[in-house]
Enzyme design. Sequence first.
Site, short mmCIF file in Angstrom:
data_model
loop_
_atom_site.label_atom_id
_atom_site.label_comp_id
_atom_site.label_asym_id
_atom_site.label_seq_id
_atom_site.Cartn_x
_atom_site.Cartn_y
_atom_site.Cartn_z
N THR A 379 40.90 34.66 48.06
CA THR A 379 41.72 34.40 48.67
C THR A 379 41.23 32.28 48.84
O THR A 379 41.71 31.39 48.69
CB THR A 379 40.95 34.44 50.58
N SER A 697 39.34 60.06 36.41
CA SER A 697 38.84 59.44 34.92
C SER A 697 37.79 60.37 35.09
O SER A 697 36.30 59.97 34.29
CB SER A 697 38.32 57.85 35.47
N LYS A 740 33.05 49.49 35.45
CA LYS A 740 32.43 50.57 35.15
C LYS A 740 31.80 50.96 34.51
O LYS A 740 30.28 51.20 34.48
CB LYS A 740 33.74 52.13 34.58
#
Length: 821
Positions: A379, A697, A740
């Site tokens: 934002t 995953s 990750k």
Amino acid sequence: MPTFGFDGKKSPESMNLPMMSLREVVMFPRSIVPLFVGREASIKAIETAVADYGKQIFLVTQKSPEKEHPEADDLYEMGTVSKILQMLRLPDGTIKVLFEGVSRALWDPKESKLIYEDIAEDEYPQATVTMLPEEEVENPEAMALIRAVHESLDEFGKVNKKVAPEAILAMSTLKDAGQLADQVMPHLKIDFARKQEILEEMDAIKRLERVYELLLGEIEIVSIEKRVKGRVKDQMEKNQREYYLNEQVKAINKEMGREDDPLAEAQELEDQLDAKPMSEENRERVRKELKKLRSMQPSSAEYTVVRNYIDWVLDLPWDQVKNDGDVDIKQAREILDQDHFGLEKPKERILEYLAVQTLVESMKGPILCFVGPPGVGKTSIAKSIARSMDREFIRLSLGGVRDEAEIRGHRRTYVGAMPGKIIQSFKRVKNNNPVICLDEVDKMSADFRGDPSAALLEVLDPEQNYAFNDHYLDLDYDLSKVFFITTANQLEGIPLPLQDRMEIIRLPGYLETEKVEIAKGFLLPKQIEQHGLKPENIQLSDNALLDIVRYYTREAGVRNLEREVASICRKSAMKIVEEQDRDKTVHVTKQSLEKMLGVQKFTYGEREQEAQVGVCNGLAWTQLGGEMLLVEVALMPGKGKVEITGKLGDVMQESARAAISYIRSRSDLLGLKPDFNTKVDIHIHVPDGATPKDGPSAGITLTTALISALLNIPVRHDLAMTGEITLRGRVLAIGGLREKLLAAHRGLIKTVLIPADNEKNLKDVPKDILKELEVIPVKTMDEVVDKALENGGEAVLIPQHGEPPLANELLKEEQRKPARQ
């Protein structure tokens, strides 16, 4: 158009005549035309023609009327030899001349003389012309065409009162096709270029056919003009009548002492409506509402509804824009860099748009979608974009919005109806090209009141939003100039049709080094100012900031980091106030953090201290960024029961079942008995159990942990992995690779296994992370086992060479002995 020319030899019919060029006028043989002449060269040519050439002159039309001194190429090749019937000198120096066309003629530029400036007393423009005689045509086709033209001339005379009846009568007596065509042409209001084409047509029948076609068209146009003028006249009479009656009503209201005049108020609204830059179609529809308003009593409820509607229409900016010109790219870049650290891709995309906007006059505003965890600046960068473009900024929060009317507005038939949030925002900013940020677009939901995400399709579609129709306004409103920015934490919550209309830009989490820089350059100065401190009141070391990032926050963004910095500022302010020394400097070091912020909230480095059997490090993506995901597998004597705990979602549970099926299909290569699953119970657990987990995953992580437990071989504790598995053992691609790998780096992991299909995504990972991580792409589960288990895959997966499964199992038993010691 025919091409005429001379062969270089003078014809016996050639003659020299004074020459005058005409502007937007074409002279025809056998036609009489009055002209006002003001150019010096033309006046000289006329005077010479009257004095020396028996009043004969050659008239030719200019191709470009605006040229004051045309060259030979600027004149048509064919003109008309004419006779001067009358000449009258006017007081302003011009002359009025009455010409009569005699014959078509070609002029030779090589033998002619064009003079327009510095004309001597004995000089004048002259041309060598060749008369073109015409033959009379008498055949049934010509007679039929002449008769049709005569009938049309009668109708033409009825609808066009500007043509004298005597001229119509004279043309109706002509029996020659060429003469009739030439005399009709001057009375038709068509472009001079088309008249020149008719003049150059030497075939009399073809010429009359074209004139007949133009005559019919002129009759139709004159008829339409007559009807339009009649309607306009009637409307004027009606308006005058309404004005007279309105003035009478005003006089009556004044005599009766009424201060508020409804008619005057309605007239004021109509004046405002006329001044609004809106389409005529919209203006007419609003005028109908104004007409209703005039006929209503101000005390009626419907009067208020119509008046509110008109006020909304008049308050909207419609076509008013702010700063729609060139944008200083250098200044915009400085503003974006000043407000945000990093975020190179979004900044680059914004600067590209601004650069293109400076090159084109009108460009449709893009629709960008910033996707990323909370606190990464989605934002705030939208605000910076508006500031860099010098446009108004509007933020609309869509989280929890269920009602379609929030976007498209309510129908006016409902009590308390209002336009939607989009239209309401334009009333506030007073211009039609703001930057609108649609926050939390993935948090919308649907119920019996409609689907707001479907309503957004029209708003965010560049091919439709130029004519957005709000239910309340019921008018087409142009949204194409708006710069739309949407934000979301994850794409899964956004319907695919809506995703298709937006350009997705991912904002991943920040690195530790980036967070330290953000805290130093943005967060700390901001909090110092908000807490009434001076920059010299606090000295926060880089090591202390790094410890705050590692041990007091765990997030992809910097919101919690800002809270911890604010906490330090509060405690520093308290010390300054207690000691009554506004110039005091509070030193915050790594050692004093615990005293100021309390005990450490998180641990840094989440990996196991040593390799363990049945325990494997996975990597997961969450809304807060990347996380380490520990998978534990325990085996117990039993009858083949499989238990899965840890609050796993449907996708992860299916991955666990697929892993077990894969291992059973490969039991001979793993040295397991075909019915091993009927002898043991398997328990798969993913700590912590209270946190919901799901995603496609964790397949290879679950499979590796199961193989480790079944073979009693430890998994490397400094290795983590991510990827989905198929029943054939293929490793499928995953998402969120950058987040990750950041989690793996934070967990002190040294080696990470990723799907080979994700190798292309490594270019999005910071180089500092890749230097400290060994990233290994894998395609099959065999490669995963080879890299993940302690003694390597060559001691686990045995290639088949025809040996029976029992021999494989015995060989595996021997090769596993060292690992079990």
